[in-house]
Design a protein around this motif. Structure first.
Motif, PDB file in Angstrom:
ATOM      1  N   TRP A   1     -18.040  -0.053   0.560  1.00 43.14           N
ATOM      2  CA  TRP A   1     -17.982   0.126   1.713  1.00 43.14           C
ATOM      3  C   TRP A   1     -18.716   1.374   2.302  1.00 43.14           C
ATOM      4  O   TRP A   1     -19.523   1.026   3.241  1.00 43.14           O
TER       5      TRP A   1
ATOM      6  N   ALA B   1     -12.570   0.195   8.607  1.00 38.89           N
ATOM      7  CA  ALA B   1     -12.137  -0.138   7.416  1.00 38.89           C
ATOM      8  C   ALA B   1     -11.413   0.796   6.576  1.00 38.89           C
ATOM      9  O   ALA B   1     -11.804   1.916   6.831  1.00 38.89           O
ATOM     10  N   ARG B   2     -10.603   0.308   5.946  1.00 47.10           N
ATOM     11  CA  ARG B   2      -9.767   1.320   5.056  1.00 47.10           C
ATOM     12  C   ARG B   2      -9.934   0.770   3.715  1.00 47.10           C
ATOM     13  O   ARG B   2      -9.589  -0.395   3.569  1.00 47.10           O
ATOM     14  N   TRP B   3      -9.964   1.629   2.620  1.00 54.09           N
ATOM     15  CA  TRP B   3     -10.039   1.425   1.380  1.00 54.09           C
ATOM     16  C   TRP B   3      -9.361   2.498   0.652  1.00 54.09           C
ATOM     17  O   TRP B   3      -9.223   3.614   0.732  1.00 54.09           O
ATOM     18  N   HIS B   4      -9.087   1.865  -0.675  1.00 52.85           N
ATOM     19  CA  HIS B   4      -8.323   2.952  -1.733  1.00 52.85           C
ATOM     20  C   HIS B   4      -9.335   3.627  -2.350  1.00 52.85           C
ATOM     21  O   HIS B   4     -10.593   3.207  -2.986  1.00 52.85           O
TER      22      HIS B   4
ATOM     23  N   GLN C   1      -5.262  -4.735  -6.706  1.00 55.60           N
ATOM     24  CA  GLN C   1      -4.877  -3.403  -6.520  1.00 55.60           C
ATOM     25  C   GLN C   1      -3.886  -2.912  -7.708  1.00 55.60           C
ATOM     26  O   GLN C   1      -3.592  -1.878  -7.843  1.00 55.60           O
TER      27      GLN C   1
ATOM     28  N   ASP D   1       0.637  -1.385  -0.101  1.00 57.16           N
ATOM     29  CA  ASP D   1       0.064   0.023  -0.049  1.00 57.16           C
ATOM     30  C   ASP D   1       0.831   1.226  -0.139  1.00 57.16           C
ATOM     31  O   ASP D   1       0.335   2.483  -0.358  1.00 57.16           O
TER      32      ASP D   1
ATOM     33  N   SER E   1     -10.213   2.534  -6.062  1.00 58.17           N
ATOM     34  CA  SER E   1     -11.019   1.095  -6.157  1.00 58.17           C
ATOM     35  C   SER E   1     -12.250   1.270  -6.872  1.00 58.17           C
ATOM     36  O   SER E   1     -13.184   1.763  -6.095  1.00 58.17           O
TER      37      SER E   1
ATOM     38  N   GLN F   1      -6.328   6.991   0.319  1.00 58.30           N
ATOM     39  CA  GLN F   1      -6.958   6.326   0.954  1.00 58.30           C
ATOM     40  C   GLN F   1      -8.281   6.831   1.786  1.00 58.30           C
ATOM     41  O   GLN F   1      -8.051   7.965   2.146  1.00 58.30           O
TER      42      GLN F   1
ATOM     43  N   ALA G   1     -14.195  -1.410  -3.984  1.00 59.20           N
ATOM     44  CA  ALA G   1     -14.181  -0.958  -2.397  1.00 59.20           C
ATOM     45  C   ALA G   1     -14.780   0.597  -2.167  1.00 59.20           C
ATOM     46  O   ALA G   1     -15.503   0.639  -1.173  1.00 59.20           O
TER      47      ALA G   1
END
Length: 328
Positions: free
Chosen positions: A307, A294-297, A195, A83, A300, A149, A303
């Motif tokens: 989320w 939660a963590r996401w790009h 990714q 990441d 993406s 992110q 995601a």
């Protein structure tokens, strides 16, 4: 406004902490029951080896703000490389605060000083962690940073209406043995490989992917953590893993971290992710967690829409600026 910059030292902590506490007091809720004070955060940051930090004063000696960045050096096999750039710099939570009114001008002056030192060290990728505050993020956007992110937070509630079942789907709790560790690691690597694609475009080095296969051994054996595997007709098609979240100024405690979530591409769109998440949330509530993060790009295609749709609200951002590699 005329600004004078100088190195940020321990003597500046009380003035800097006033700005930081004022900013965090308006940041997204909920927050820790006993959040760290600005002085605690700052003292820890500037005590880090090789921290690059500066402060700025306006006319009349008014303290206008500060900025501190820490070096980030990751080994090729470190899963964090999946990441983050292996040689970069991070402005962590608490690493900057600005007096209201001229935030962009002050930040530009501070970043000019700090970035020059980082580039001299050949650190051409710069990250910023900050609460999900649009005005604070905008000051960075005007310096060429982008949203990389998002960290979201969702309350954990008693069991309510459960998602509709999926035909022939079974959910089981993962154990601590080698077989389940390999299954979780294999699906974690598959999730990471996604990714590489548009529009995230993050390199996923093989040494780091290989390390994922054993990364979660301790987590699976921790009673504060749990994982579940979804299967259909003998084929494992998804999983989710919860762990206790690391303490953070933007998270309440205790908080569960959605460390991993994966559904095979061929099985997406059927509601499997929602069933896995509902199973995890029920366990989290029964084990004393009242929030999950939660963590996401941000780029993406899966995601970034999923989320927020299931209930995660942004509480923190990671921003990123990549400088022209021809500077090497």
């Amino acid at each position: 406004m005329t600004l004078a910059t100088a190195p940020l030292t321990a003597e500046h902590i009380p003035q800097a902490a006033v700005l930081l506490d004022r900013w965090y007091s308006r940041a997204a809720r909920p927050r820790p029951a006993v959040p760290p004070t600005g002085e605690e955060l700052l003292a820890k940051i500037i005590a880090e080896p090789y921290a690059e930090a500066a402060c700025a004063r306006a006319g009349g000696g008014v303290f206008a703000g500060y900025l501190a960045a820490l070096p980030l050096d990751l080994a090729p096999e470190d899963p964090e490389v999946l990441d983050s750039h292996p040689r970069s710099a991070l402005v962590p939570f608490g690493g900057h605060a600005l007096r209201s009114g001229r935030e962009t001008e002050t930040l530009r002056a501070l970043y000019t000083v700090v970035a020059e030192r980082l580039v001299a060290q050949r650190r051409l990728v710069h990250y910023v962690d900050l609460p999900a505050d649009e005005s604070a993020a905008m000051a960075w956007f005007r310096l060429g940073f982008g949203l990389a992110q998002v960290r979201g937070l969702m309350p954990v509630k008693p069991r309510g209406r459960q998602p509709r079942g999926v035909e022939a789907l079974t959910i089981r709790r993962a154990g601590t043995g080698e077989l389940d560790l390999d299954r979780i690691g294999r699906m974690a690597a598959e999730a990471a490989r996604q990714q590489q694609r548009s529009a995230v475009f993050l390199p996923q080095p093989e040494p780091a992917l290989a390390a994922l296969r054993k990364r979660y051994a301790v987590t699976l054996g921790d009673p504060r953590s749990a994982a579940w595997v979804a299967a259909r007709r003998g084929e494992e098609i998804g999983m989710v893993l919860l762990a206790r979240a690391e303490p953070s100024p933007v998270l309440p405690e205790p908080c569960a971290e959605l460390s991993l979530a994966y559904v095979a591409p061929s099985a997406r769109g059927e509601g499997i992710s929602r069933i896995l998440l509902a199973t995890a949330l029920a366990w989290a509530f029964d084990n004393g967690y009242r929030n999950i993060t939660a963590r996401w790009h941000a780029a993406s295609p899966v995601a970034a829409g999923h989320w927020p749709a299931v209930g995660f609200k942004p509480v923190a951002y990671r921003l990123q600026r990549v400088l022209d590699p021809r500077l090497h």
